[in-house]
Design a protein around this motif. Structure first.
Motif, PDB file in Angstrom:
ATOM      1  N   GLY A  22      -0.678  10.722  11.967  1.00 24.83           N
ATOM      2  CA  GLY A  22      -0.372  11.732  10.968  1.00 24.83           C
ATOM      3  C   GLY A  22       0.835  11.430  10.100  1.00 24.83           C
ATOM      4  O   GLY A  22       1.265  10.279   9.934  1.00 24.83           O
ATOM      5  N   GLU A  23       1.409  12.496   9.540  1.00 25.92           N
ATOM      6  CA  GLU A  23       2.525  12.359   8.608  1.00 25.92           C
ATOM      7  C   GLU A  23       3.738  11.711   9.259  1.00 25.92           C
ATOM      8  O   GLU A  23       4.496  10.998   8.601  1.00 25.92           O
ATOM      9  CB  GLU A  23       2.901  13.730   8.045  1.00 25.92           C
ATOM     10  N   ALA A  24       3.916  11.940  10.549  1.00 25.68           N
ATOM     11  CA  ALA A  24       5.065  11.342  11.241  1.00 25.68           C
ATOM     12  C   ALA A  24       5.004   9.814  11.162  1.00 25.68           C
ATOM     13  O   ALA A  24       6.023   9.150  10.953  1.00 25.68           O
ATOM     14  CB  ALA A  24       5.107  11.801  12.690  1.00 25.68           C
ATOM     15  N   LEU A  25       3.801   9.266  11.331  1.00 29.38           N
ATOM     16  CA  LEU A  25       3.654   7.808  11.254  1.00 29.38           C
ATOM     17  C   LEU A  25       3.893   7.323   9.824  1.00 29.38           C
ATOM     18  O   LEU A  25       4.549   6.295   9.610  1.00 29.38           O
ATOM     19  CB  LEU A  25       2.262   7.393  11.716  1.00 29.38           C
ATOM     20  N   TYR A  26       3.381   8.055   8.847  1.00 26.35           N
ATOM     21  CA  TYR A  26       3.628   7.690   7.447  1.00 26.35           C
ATOM     22  C   TYR A  26       5.123   7.635   7.173  1.00 26.35           C
ATOM     23  O   TYR A  26       5.617   6.677   6.565  1.00 26.35           O
ATOM     24  CB  TYR A  26       2.945   8.694   6.516  1.00 26.35           C
ATOM     25  N   ARG A  27       5.855   8.646   7.612  1.00 23.73           N
ATOM     26  CA  ARG A  27       7.302   8.698   7.329  1.00 23.73           C
ATOM     27  C   ARG A  27       8.042   7.566   8.055  1.00 23.73           C
ATOM     28  O   ARG A  27       8.989   6.991   7.510  1.00 23.73           O
ATOM     29  CB  ARG A  27       7.863  10.063   7.715  1.00 23.73           C
ATOM     30  N   LYS A  28       7.598   7.242   9.235  1.00 22.58           N
ATOM     31  CA  LYS A  28       8.215   6.130   9.963  1.00 22.58           C
ATOM     32  C   LYS A  28       7.971   4.815   9.231  1.00 22.58           C
ATOM     33  O   LYS A  28       8.890   3.997   9.062  1.00 22.58           O
ATOM     34  CB  LYS A  28       7.622   6.062  11.380  1.00 22.58           C
ATOM     35  N   ALA A  29       6.726   4.625   8.768  1.00 22.41           N
ATOM     36  CA  ALA A  29       6.400   3.406   8.036  1.00 22.41           C
ATOM     37  C   ALA A  29       7.142   3.355   6.708  1.00 22.41           C
ATOM     38  O   ALA A  29       7.622   2.295   6.286  1.00 22.41           O
ATOM     39  CB  ALA A  29       4.892   3.324   7.812  1.00 22.41           C
ATOM     40  N   HIS A  33       0.836  -1.207   0.000  1.00 22.54           N
ATOM     41  CA  HIS A  33       0.000   0.000   0.000  1.00 22.54           C
ATOM     42  C   HIS A  33       0.870   1.255   0.000  1.00 22.54           C
ATOM     43  O   HIS A  33       0.561   2.237  -0.694  1.00 22.54           O
ATOM     44  CB  HIS A  33      -0.932  -0.030   1.210  1.00 22.54           C
ATOM     45  N   LEU A  34       1.962   1.231   0.731  1.00 20.25           N
ATOM     46  CA  LEU A  34       2.903   2.359   0.697  1.00 20.25           C
ATOM     47  C   LEU A  34       3.519   2.494  -0.692  1.00 20.25           C
ATOM     48  O   LEU A  34       3.711   3.605  -1.193  1.00 20.25           O
ATOM     49  CB  LEU A  34       3.998   2.161   1.739  1.00 20.25           C
ATOM     50  N   ARG A  35       3.809   1.364  -1.305  1.00 20.31           N
ATOM     51  CA  ARG A  35       4.376   1.386  -2.655  1.00 20.31           C
ATOM     52  C   ARG A  35       3.367   2.002  -3.634  1.00 20.31           C
ATOM     53  O   ARG A  35       3.733   2.763  -4.530  1.00 20.31           O
ATOM     54  CB  ARG A  35       4.740  -0.036  -3.085  1.00 20.31           C
ATOM     55  N   ILE A  71       0.819   4.186  -2.950  1.00 20.87           N
ATOM     56  CA  ILE A  71       0.476   5.597  -2.746  1.00 20.87           C
ATOM     57  C   ILE A  71       1.661   6.526  -2.974  1.00 20.87           C
ATOM     58  O   ILE A  71       1.465   7.715  -3.250  1.00 20.87           O
ATOM     59  CB  ILE A  71      -0.126   5.846  -1.341  1.00 20.87           C
ATOM     60  N   GLY A  72       2.876   6.008  -2.857  1.00 24.39           N
ATOM     61  CA  GLY A  72       4.025   6.902  -3.019  1.00 24.39           C
ATOM     62  C   GLY A  72       3.987   7.995  -1.966  1.00 24.39           C
ATOM     63  O   GLY A  72       4.045   7.727  -0.773  1.00 24.39           O
ATOM     64  N   THR A  73       3.850   9.248  -2.420  1.00 23.04           N
ATOM     65  CA  THR A  73       3.791  10.371  -1.480  1.00 23.04           C
ATOM     66  C   THR A  73       2.426  11.059  -1.509  1.00 23.04           C
ATOM     67  O   THR A  73       2.270  12.159  -1.005  1.00 23.04           O
ATOM     68  CB  THR A  73       4.867  11.412  -1.813  1.00 23.04           C
ATOM     69  N   ARG A  74       1.423  10.395  -2.109  1.00 20.39           N
ATOM     70  CA  ARG A  74       0.088  10.996  -2.206  1.00 20.39           C
ATOM     71  C   ARG A  74      -0.769  10.528  -1.030  1.00 20.39           C
ATOM     72  O   ARG A  74      -1.299   9.415  -1.032  1.00 20.39           O
ATOM     73  CB  ARG A  74      -0.573  10.636  -3.535  1.00 20.39           C
ATOM     74  N   LEU A  75      -0.906  11.377  -0.044  1.00 22.80           N
ATOM     75  CA  LEU A  75      -1.614  11.012   1.175  1.00 22.80           C
ATOM     76  C   LEU A  75      -3.027  11.584   1.209  1.00 22.80           C
ATOM     77  O   LEU A  75      -3.334  12.572   0.538  1.00 22.80           O
ATOM     78  CB  LEU A  75      -0.851  11.507   2.402  1.00 22.80           C
ATOM     79  N   THR A  76      -3.871  10.967   2.026  1.00 22.41           N
ATOM     80  CA  THR A  76      -5.231  11.455   2.258  1.00 22.41           C
ATOM     81  C   THR A  76      -5.385  11.787   3.743  1.00 22.41           C
ATOM     82  O   THR A  76      -4.575  11.361   4.580  1.00 22.41           O
ATOM     83  CB  THR A  76      -6.277  10.400   1.858  1.00 22.41           C
ATOM     84  N   PRO A  77      -6.448  12.504   4.101  1.00 22.08           N
ATOM     85  CA  PRO A  77      -6.638  12.891   5.508  1.00 22.08           C
ATOM     86  C   PRO A  77      -6.821  11.732   6.478  1.00 22.08           C
ATOM     87  O   PRO A  77      -6.843  11.955   7.698  1.00 22.08           O
ATOM     88  CB  PRO A  77      -7.905  13.768   5.448  1.00 22.08           C
ATOM     89  N   VAL A  78      -6.940  10.492   5.980  1.00 20.90           N
ATOM     90  CA  VAL A  78      -7.099   9.364   6.887  1.00 20.90           C
ATOM     91  C   VAL A  78      -5.928   9.261   7.865  1.00 20.90           C
ATOM     92  O   VAL A  78      -6.081   8.768   8.997  1.00 20.90           O
ATOM     93  CB  VAL A  78      -7.251   8.041   6.092  1.00 20.90           C
ATOM     94  N   TRP A  79      -4.741   9.763   7.486  1.00 20.82           N
ATOM     95  CA  TRP A  79      -3.583   9.685   8.375  1.00 20.82           C
ATOM     96  C   TRP A  79      -3.779  10.505   9.645  1.00 20.82           C
ATOM     97  O   TRP A  79      -3.128  10.249  10.665  1.00 20.82           O
ATOM     98  CB  TRP A  79      -2.320  10.114   7.633  1.00 20.82           C
ATOM     99  N   ALA A  80      -4.683  11.484   9.604  1.00 18.99           N
ATOM    100  CA  ALA A  80      -4.974  12.261  10.809  1.00 18.99           C
ATOM    101  C   ALA A  80      -5.676  11.412  11.866  1.00 18.99           C
ATOM    102  O   ALA A  80      -5.717  11.785  13.046  1.00 18.99           O
ATOM    103  CB  ALA A  80      -5.833  13.477  10.463  1.00 18.99           C
ATOM    104  N   MET A  81      -6.226  10.268  11.466  1.00 18.94           N
ATOM    105  CA  MET A  81      -6.902   9.389  12.420  1.00 18.94           C
ATOM    106  C   MET A  81      -5.907   8.494  13.143  1.00 18.94           C
ATOM    107  O   MET A  81      -6.280   7.794  14.102  1.00 18.94           O
ATOM    108  CB  MET A  81      -7.955   8.538  11.712  1.00 18.94           C
ATOM    109  N   VAL A  82      -4.664   8.476  12.682  1.00 17.39           N
ATOM    110  CA  VAL A  82      -3.632   7.725  13.409  1.00 17.39           C
ATOM    111  C   VAL A  82      -2.625   8.741  13.945  1.00 17.39           C
ATOM    112  O   VAL A  82      -2.994   9.638  14.693  1.00 17.39           O
ATOM    113  CB  VAL A  82      -3.014   6.628  12.517  1.00 17.39           C
TER     114      VAL A  82
END
Length: 329
Positions: free
Chosen positions: A308-315, A291-293, A295-306
């Motif tokens: 955020g961007e910090a978690l995306y970058r860690k993953a 899933h990360l592969r 989406i690349g760098t195109r994120l949606t607001p769903v990350w605000a429910m976990v």
């Protein structure tokens, strides 16, 4: 020293060249391409629902002008767009808070935008009796205005009659059910969608969205809550999406079926974001990787429910590290 990770993009979680071209024209205040790309996809409901949603987000603050243009030209496609813009404008005002918890003045403004949305959406639904998109947004309007539950459910039934598989209608139905006190109804709905879905059906992602909503609700604390209450809520939220939790296992099974299906659905990037967010929160790097592969760098607001961007970058960092390790390494 600059970061090795590229910047993220929050408003491009889709692949649609006609939509991109119409958005570029908006920068020059040209609206004819908008009307054109909505008219040409009346018989492609998934594409139409995506385009309406993306354009409405871009046109927040211009709902009245779009409505006037729709009325002047007797254009049902622009009526759908105008009504959806009014819904978006109401949601900008409410933020994450229920309308009932807002200060009186702010709540009154949000409600006025929702009432503005109802008329053009109803008119569009009447003008285009096969189009489910206008009806889809009417279920949100009814829920937020707190009209009779039976009426909201009947609007959902009409959306299903017009297009039984429309992803956005099912996603908005989940949103409606999430506002109700008993979350078991929301979870049962998501599970029913998963049971009926074929491989590659975007509705498989609804179980991930449902568990994200459960975790969000578990993490809520009254503003006057004690430190002990906040700690308990924090733990409950994280436990629900823990690495070995039943919720993550259930999402994992649905994600596997999603990946087995054909690619190219209009909402594919959004769906990959939902699955990635759940697996990133759970620390499930292997499950998150496809899933990360995607989406690349195109994120949606769903990350605000976990987290955020910090978690995306860690993953993402874990994913990239795993990509560099050779098999058996």
């Amino acid at each position: 020293m600059p970061s090795a990770q590229p910047p993220v993009t929050w408003d491009r979680a889709w692949h649609d060249s006609a939509l991109s071209a119409a958005i570029a024209e908006l920068a020059e205040s040209r609206l004819r391409p908008v009307a054109t790309i909505l008219a040409e996809c009346r018989d492609r409901p998934e594409v139409r629902s995506l385009r309406v949603a993306v354009l409405a987000d871009r046109l927040v603050g211009r709902g009245r002008g779009i409505l006037e243009l729709a009325e002047d030209n007797d254009n049902p496609d622009l009526l759908v767009l105008a009504g959806t813009i009014f819904v978006r404008e109401a949601l900008v005002i409410t933020g994450d808070a229920p309308i009932t918890e807002l200060p009186r003045g702010r709540a009154a403004v949000a409600l006025s935008y929702l009432r503005k949305a109802a008329a053009p959406l109803n008119r569009a639904a009447a003008a285009l009796p096969k189009d489910a998109v206008a009806v889809d947004h009417l279920q949100l309007v009814g829920s937020l205005l707190e009209v009779d539950r039976g009426r909201v459910d009947s609007v959902w039934a009409e959306a299903q009659r017009r297009c039984p598989t429309l992803f956005s209608a099912h996603r908005n139905r989940l949103t409606v059910l999430a506002t109700r006190e008993d979350q078991s109804e929301m979870l049962a709905f998501a599970r029913g969608c998963v049971e009926r879905a074929r491989s590659g059906d975007p509705r498989l992602s609804l179980i991930a969205s449902a568990h994200l909503e459960v975790a969000r609700r578990l993490g809520r604390v009254d503003k006057d809550g004690s430190w002990k209450e906040r700690q308990a809520a924090f733990s409950a939220r994280y436990d629900h999406l823990a690495r070995t939790s039943p919720a993550v296992a259930e999402v994992g099974r649905a994600a596997e079926r999603w990946l087995r299906g054909p690619a190219g659905h209009p909402f594919a990037l959004e769906i990959h974001n939902v699955f990635a967010a759940v697996f990133a929160q759970a620390g499930q790097t292997e499950l998150a990787r496809p899933h990360l592969r995607a989406i690349g760098t195109r994120l949606t607001p769903v990350w605000a429910m976990v987290d955020g961007e910090a978690l995306y970058r860690k993953a993402l960092k874990r994913h990239l590290r795993a990509e560099r390790v050779p098999p058996g390494g």
